[in-house]
Enzyme design. Structure first.
Site, PDB file in Angstrom:
ATOM      1  N   CYS A  70      53.995  32.378  34.297  1.00  0.00           N
ATOM      2  CA  CYS A  70      53.534  31.917  35.608  1.00  0.00           C
ATOM      3  C   CYS A  70      53.018  33.097  36.429  1.00  0.00           C
ATOM      4  O   CYS A  70      53.539  34.206  36.333  1.00  0.00           O
ATOM      5  CB  CYS A  70      54.679  31.266  36.377  1.00  0.00           C
ATOM      6  SG  CYS A  70      55.389  29.832  35.588  1.00  0.00           S
ATOM      7  N   THR A  90      50.687  30.689  25.249  1.00  0.00           N
ATOM      8  CA  THR A  90      49.268  30.672  24.880  1.00  0.00           C
ATOM      9  C   THR A  90      48.575  32.009  25.137  1.00  0.00           C
ATOM     10  O   THR A  90      49.000  32.801  25.978  1.00  0.00           O
ATOM     11  CB  THR A  90      48.526  29.579  25.669  1.00  0.00           C
ATOM     12  OG1 THR A  90      48.752  29.800  27.070  1.00  0.00           O
ATOM     13  CG2 THR A  90      49.032  28.194  25.295  1.00  0.00           C
ATOM     14  N   LYS A 100      60.827  32.805  27.756  1.00  0.00           N
ATOM     15  CA  LYS A 100      59.619  32.505  26.968  1.00  0.00           C
ATOM     16  C   LYS A 100      58.560  33.569  27.252  1.00  0.00           C
ATOM     17  O   LYS A 100      58.014  33.636  28.356  1.00  0.00           O
ATOM     18  CB  LYS A 100      59.082  31.118  27.292  1.00  0.00           C
ATOM     19  CG  LYS A 100      57.889  30.734  26.408  1.00  0.00           C
ATOM     20  CD  LYS A 100      57.523  29.272  26.559  1.00  0.00           C
ATOM     21  CE  LYS A 100      56.434  28.894  25.580  1.00  0.00           C
ATOM     22  NZ  LYS A 100      56.104  27.451  25.659  1.00  0.00           N
ATOM     23  N   GLY A 157      53.903  22.464  19.095  1.00  0.00           N
ATOM     24  CA  GLY A 157      53.200  22.243  20.354  1.00  0.00           C
ATOM     25  C   GLY A 157      51.936  21.431  20.228  1.00  0.00           C
ATOM     26  O   GLY A 157      51.973  20.199  20.159  1.00  0.00           O
ATOM     27  N   SER A 214      57.193  23.353  25.066  1.00  0.00           N
ATOM     28  CA  SER A 214      57.018  22.905  26.445  1.00  0.00           C
ATOM     29  C   SER A 214      55.561  22.604  26.767  1.00  0.00           C
ATOM     30  O   SER A 214      54.661  23.335  26.378  1.00  0.00           O
ATOM     31  CB  SER A 214      57.526  23.992  27.397  1.00  0.00           C
ATOM     32  OG  SER A 214      57.264  23.629  28.725  1.00  0.00           O
ATOM     33  N   GLY A 271      50.879  27.389  16.861  1.00  0.00           N
ATOM     34  CA  GLY A 271      50.028  26.906  15.777  1.00  0.00           C
ATOM     35  C   GLY A 271      50.741  26.222  14.635  1.00  0.00           C
ATOM     36  O   GLY A 271      50.164  26.043  13.561  1.00  0.00           O
ATOM     37  N   ASN A 297      62.354  23.614  30.614  1.00  0.00           N
ATOM     38  CA  ASN A 297      61.450  24.728  30.894  1.00  0.00           C
ATOM     39  C   ASN A 297      61.282  24.837  32.410  1.00  0.00           C
ATOM     40  O   ASN A 297      60.998  23.844  33.084  1.00  0.00           O
ATOM     41  CB  ASN A 297      60.097  24.476  30.215  1.00  0.00           C
ATOM     42  CG  ASN A 297      59.129  25.638  30.391  1.00  0.00           C
ATOM     43  OD1 ASN A 297      58.490  25.774  31.426  1.00  0.00           O
ATOM     44  ND2 ASN A 297      59.014  26.458  29.367  1.00  0.00           N
ATOM     45  N   LYS A 317      58.476  19.649  29.654  1.00  0.00           N
ATOM     46  CA  LYS A 317      57.357  20.272  30.354  1.00  0.00           C
ATOM     47  C   LYS A 317      57.920  21.123  31.498  1.00  0.00           C
ATOM     48  O   LYS A 317      59.033  20.891  31.951  1.00  0.00           O
ATOM     49  CB  LYS A 317      56.445  19.168  30.893  1.00  0.00           C
ATOM     50  CG  LYS A 317      55.176  19.669  31.578  1.00  0.00           C
ATOM     51  CD  LYS A 317      54.219  18.525  31.803  1.00  0.00           C
ATOM     52  CE  LYS A 317      53.045  18.928  32.685  1.00  0.00           C
ATOM     53  NZ  LYS A 317      52.384  20.169  32.326  1.00  0.00           N
ATOM     54  N   GLY A 324      47.659  24.058  34.580  1.00  0.00           N
ATOM     55  CA  GLY A 324      48.258  24.620  35.792  1.00  0.00           C
ATOM     56  C   GLY A 324      49.666  24.137  36.046  1.00  0.00           C
ATOM     57  O   GLY A 324      50.128  24.100  37.191  1.00  0.00           O
TER      58      GLY A 324
END
Length: 300
Positions: free
Chosen positions: A128, A191, A163, A263, A20, A242, A98, A44, A71
């Site tokens: 989030c 991330t 996720k 990704g 995503s 990665g 997502n 996304k 963001g």
């Protein structure tokens, strides 16, 4: 030779999907990649209303990866339903949406809007910031993760993937909380919170100060967390973090991932997903693996 995998009753032609936020809804990549080849397109993040995202600069290159503080900019669920779903339905690939939000109500609004659409699964982005909990991410407290997973599962018509954020002390605690609340699958890692400083301007490289690190630099962390999670829960795990080639993807599968997502690599090589699919098939031929499911969690 079988490359099909099944997650929560949904069959994928192969275990390779997009991560995503790195592939849009596939429109930008259509001229490079035949979306019919992919196991799934993961969109996304989609919110209940349009999000403008963070101020710029919001992307910075770093050794072995990149930082982003986009963001979760997106045009909102109305545009997504009108524009993106019809585009993706042209292709023979699974659609995973997502979902992001700033409160439980935000998430549920999107989940309910998607209940009547022809999408295959939902991936809930719990990285989030929870505005009602002082902007602590939903995925950083086990009780908050349990609550949002349970709430989403009560409303969702499609299977739910949670996720997980890697920015926690014990990833298995979070995975177990999601499973206990009814999650159908888990995807990880998102991330890693990171920072870069411009020494010449003596300021932060990102306007947001911190951003999410992705790319090859995070892969060993991601493989470890996928391995731990696959050993801690009984629901399927989707691994990412990665992946740049088939070898990386196979490493995740051996660690316990039923599927993998590509990704950051899409940004510098838009053909990566197709190359990973071809490379997995070549590996299976080389080692005479008849069914990809034989490789899942083969290293214990």
């Amino acid at each position: 030779m079988n490359t099909k995998v099944t997650i929560a009753g949904v069959e994928f032609k192969n275990p390779v999907m997009t991560a995503s936020g790195t592939f849009g809804s596939g429109m930008e990549y259509g001229e490079f990649v035949d979306l019919n080849q992919l196991g799934a397109v993961v969109t996304k993040g989609v919110s209940n209303v349009p999000w403008p995202g963070n101020p710029t600069p919001r992307v910075a290159e770093t050794y072995g990866g990149m930082l982003n503080a986009i963001g979760l900019q997106n045009p909102g669920i109305d545009v997504f339903i009108r524009r993106d779903i019809p585009f993706l339905k042209q292709y023979d690939t699974r659609i995973i949406v997502n979902v992001c939000g700033k409160s439980v109500e935000d998430y549920l609004e999107v989940v309910e809007r998607l209940s009547d659409t022809d999408v295959d699964m939902l991936e809930i982005n719990v990285s989030c910031p929870n505005v009602k909990e002082g902007a602590i991410a939903f995925g950083q407290k086990a009780d908050a993760l349990f609550s949002i997973t349970k709430a989403v599962k009560e409303k969702a018509k499609q299977p739910v993937i949670m996720k997980l954020s890697p920015n926690v002390t014990d990833i298995t605690e979070m995975a177990r909380a999601a499973e206990a609340a009814g999650a159908d699958a888990i995807s990880l890692i998102n991330t890693l919170t990171s920072m870069k400083i411009d020494i010449h301007r003596r300021t932060f490289a990102l306007a947001n100060q911190t951003g999410g690190l992705s790319g090859p630099a995070i892969k060993p962390v991601a493989v470890r967390m996928v391995y731990q999670t696959a050993g801690a829960v009984k629901i399927p795990v989707i691994g990412m973090g990665g992946i740049t080639n088939a070898e990386d993807a196979i490493e995740f599968i051996l660690a316990g991932a039923t599927a993998v997502a590509v990704g950051a690599a899409n940004f510098h090589n838009p053909y990566t997903t197709a190359e990973v699919i071809e490379g997995i098939e070549a590996y299976m031929k080389q080692y005479k693996v008849n069914d990809i499911n034989e490789l899942i969690h083969a290293v214990k």
